[in-house]
Write a protein that holds these residues in place. Structure first.
Motif, mmCIF file in Angstrom:
data_model
loop_
_atom_site.group_PDB
_atom_site.id
_atom_site.type_symbol
_atom_site.label_atom_id
_atom_site.label_comp_id
_atom_site.label_asym_id
_atom_site.label_seq_id
_atom_site.Cartn_x
_atom_site.Cartn_y
_atom_site.Cartn_z
ATOM 1 N N ARG A 67 37.520 95.963 -35.629
ATOM 2 C CA ARG A 67 37.114 94.762 -36.475
ATOM 3 C C ARG A 67 36.585 93.726 -35.473
ATOM 4 O O ARG A 67 35.619 92.911 -35.815
ATOM 5 N N THR A 68 37.005 93.627 -34.112
ATOM 6 C CA THR A 68 36.472 92.933 -33.143
ATOM 7 C C THR A 68 35.455 93.798 -32.190
ATOM 8 O O THR A 68 35.072 92.967 -31.262
ATOM 9 N N GLN A 69 35.645 94.894 -31.979
ATOM 10 C CA GLN A 69 35.021 95.570 -31.030
ATOM 11 C C GLN A 69 34.113 96.688 -31.469
ATOM 12 O O GLN A 69 34.031 97.162 -32.741
ATOM 13 N N ARG A 70 33.083 96.766 -30.655
ATOM 14 C CA ARG A 70 31.997 97.981 -30.918
ATOM 15 C C ARG A 70 32.157 99.049 -29.894
ATOM 16 O O ARG A 70 32.431 98.835 -28.713
ATOM 17 N N GLN A 82 29.461 91.979 -31.841
ATOM 18 C CA GLN A 82 28.504 90.693 -31.971
ATOM 19 C C GLN A 82 27.685 91.097 -33.649
ATOM 20 O O GLN A 82 26.563 91.602 -33.503
ATOM 21 N N PRO A 83 28.345 90.890 -34.662
ATOM 22 C CA PRO A 83 27.843 91.036 -35.847
ATOM 23 C C PRO A 83 26.456 90.455 -36.130
ATOM 24 O O PRO A 83 25.618 91.216 -36.547
ATOM 25 N N GLU A 84 26.127 89.551 -35.509
ATOM 26 C CA GLU A 84 24.717 88.769 -35.456
ATOM 27 C C GLU A 84 23.695 89.656 -34.982
ATOM 28 O O GLU A 84 22.474 89.762 -35.296
ATOM 29 N N LEU A 85 24.114 90.745 -34.190
ATOM 30 C CA LEU A 85 23.106 91.969 -33.579
ATOM 31 C C LEU A 85 22.805 92.768 -34.637
ATOM 32 O O LEU A 85 21.975 93.696 -34.193
ATOM 33 N N PHE A 86 23.446 92.974 -35.497
ATOM 34 C CA PHE A 86 23.662 94.207 -36.345
ATOM 35 C C PHE A 86 22.922 93.972 -37.628
ATOM 36 O O PHE A 86 23.268 93.088 -38.159
ATOM 37 N N ARG A 87 21.774 94.754 -38.185
ATOM 38 C CA ARG A 87 21.339 94.546 -39.434
ATOM 39 C C ARG A 87 22.048 95.289 -40.542
ATOM 40 O O ARG A 87 22.225 94.873 -41.535
ATOM 41 N N HIS A 88 23.166 95.960 -40.315
ATOM 42 C CA HIS A 88 23.866 96.670 -41.189
ATOM 43 C C HIS A 88 25.382 96.213 -41.185
ATOM 44 O O HIS A 88 25.657 95.720 -40.105
ATOM 45 N N THR A 89 26.171 96.695 -42.023
ATOM 46 C CA THR A 89 27.695 96.426 -42.084
ATOM 47 C C THR A 89 28.264 96.776 -40.584
ATOM 48 O O THR A 89 27.701 97.775 -39.985
ATOM 49 N N THR A 90 29.082 96.135 -40.356
ATOM 50 C CA THR A 90 29.830 96.020 -38.951
ATOM 51 C C THR A 90 31.194 96.639 -39.240
ATOM 52 O O THR A 90 31.971 96.361 -38.363
ATOM 53 N N LEU A 91 31.578 97.320 -40.207
ATOM 54 C CA LEU A 91 32.883 97.844 -40.489
ATOM 55 C C LEU A 91 33.413 98.403 -39.245
ATOM 56 O O LEU A 91 34.495 98.160 -38.658
ATOM 57 N N TYR A 92 32.740 99.653 -38.705
ATOM 58 C CA TYR A 92 32.817 100.139 -37.856
ATOM 59 C C TYR A 92 31.682 100.216 -36.913
ATOM 60 O O TYR A 92 30.637 100.716 -37.381
ATOM 61 N N ILE A 94 29.275 101.687 -33.821
ATOM 62 C CA ILE A 94 28.916 102.810 -32.553
ATOM 63 C C ILE A 94 27.170 102.149 -32.360
ATOM 64 O O ILE A 94 26.616 102.658 -32.978
ATOM 65 N N GLU A 95 27.375 101.562 -31.393
ATOM 66 C CA GLU A 95 26.001 101.118 -31.120
ATOM 67 C C GLU A 95 24.955 102.253 -30.525
ATOM 68 O O GLU A 95 25.617 103.277 -29.789
ATOM 69 N N ASP A 96 23.665 102.086 -30.869
ATOM 70 C CA ASP A 96 22.728 103.478 -30.449
ATOM 71 C C ASP A 96 22.251 102.836 -28.976
ATOM 72 O O ASP A 96 21.405 101.909 -28.827
ATOM 73 N N PRO A 97 22.509 103.783 -28.112
ATOM 74 C CA PRO A 97 21.986 103.383 -26.800
ATOM 75 C C PRO A 97 20.615 103.693 -26.638
ATOM 76 O O PRO A 97 19.959 103.044 -25.435
ATOM 77 N N GLU A 100 16.454 100.273 -30.150
ATOM 78 C CA GLU A 100 16.719 98.701 -30.095
ATOM 79 C C GLU A 100 18.049 98.290 -30.473
ATOM 80 O O GLU A 100 18.666 99.009 -31.098
ATOM 81 N N PRO A 101 18.454 97.082 -29.748
ATOM 82 C CA PRO A 101 19.946 96.715 -30.100
ATOM 83 C C PRO A 101 19.929 96.344 -31.420
ATOM 84 O O PRO A 101 18.803 95.941 -32.340
ATOM 85 N N GLY A 102 20.902 96.448 -31.950
ATOM 86 C CA GLY A 102 21.346 96.252 -33.517
ATOM 87 C C GLY A 102 21.257 97.561 -34.248
ATOM 88 O O GLY A 102 21.365 97.518 -35.339
ATOM 89 N N LEU A 103 21.169 98.853 -33.736
ATOM 90 C CA LEU A 103 21.382 99.781 -34.520
ATOM 91 C C LEU A 103 22.569 100.351 -34.530
ATOM 92 O O LEU A 103 23.221 100.808 -33.421
ATOM 93 N N ASN A 104 23.262 100.431 -35.748
ATOM 94 C CA ASN A 104 24.670 101.111 -35.821
ATOM 95 C C ASN A 104 24.778 102.285 -36.253
ATOM 96 O O ASN A 104 24.462 102.546 -37.530
#
Length: 142
Positions: A67-70, A82-92, A94-97, A100-104
């Motif tokens: 809920r608080t970490q990625r 940082q939910p504001e960085l992601f375009r999609h739900t952030t339930l869980y 895993i950022e794409d390295p 671009e930033p924001g792809l979950n």
């Protein structure tokens, strides 16, 4: 599992590290607090810091709170979500390295699939931490 633990004298086996991975990422939040506390007590962590020890609790005394970490492959572990960085739900998350930033990577995870994932990670930790092997992990009847 923190990569720095390996550089600080941690002598865990690959199986111990795999069990620690399942423990860390199978921990969830409030619904898992009692189970995590019991596992921590059983592993002798006592809530203290790690590094340099010879138990999974010493070398990986961490918990992952979805809920608080990625999960961050770029940072080699997990960081604050940082939910504001992601375009999609952030339930869980895993950022794409590589993108671009924001792809979950896990943007399609629903509450139901998240609970199934956490249960499977906890099941894998339980099997490995009680002497089970890889074959037992693959046995769906356990």
């Amino acid at each position: 599992v923190d990569a720095a633990a390996g550089r600080s004298g941690c002598t865990l086996t690959l199986g111990d590290l795999l069990a620690a991975f399942f423990r860390v990422y199978g921990s969830g939040g409030d619904d898992d607090a009692a189970a995590a506390a019991a596992a921590t007590t059983a592993e002798g962590d006592g809530g203290g810091g790690g590094g340099g020890g010879n138990s999974a609790a010493d070398c990986a005394p961490f918990r992952f709170d979805h809920r608080t970490q990625r999960v961050s492959l770029l940072h080699g572990g997990y960081t604050a979500k940082q939910p504001e960085l992601f375009r999609h739900t952030t339930l869980y998350c895993i950022e794409d390295p590589l993108e671009e930033p924001g792809l979950n990577f896990s943007r399609h995870v629903t509450e139901d699939t998240l609970q199934r994932l956490l249960a499977e990670l906890r099941r894998a930790h339980r099997i490995l931490s009680t002497g089970g092997d890889f074959a037992a992990l693959c046995d769906k009847s356990q």
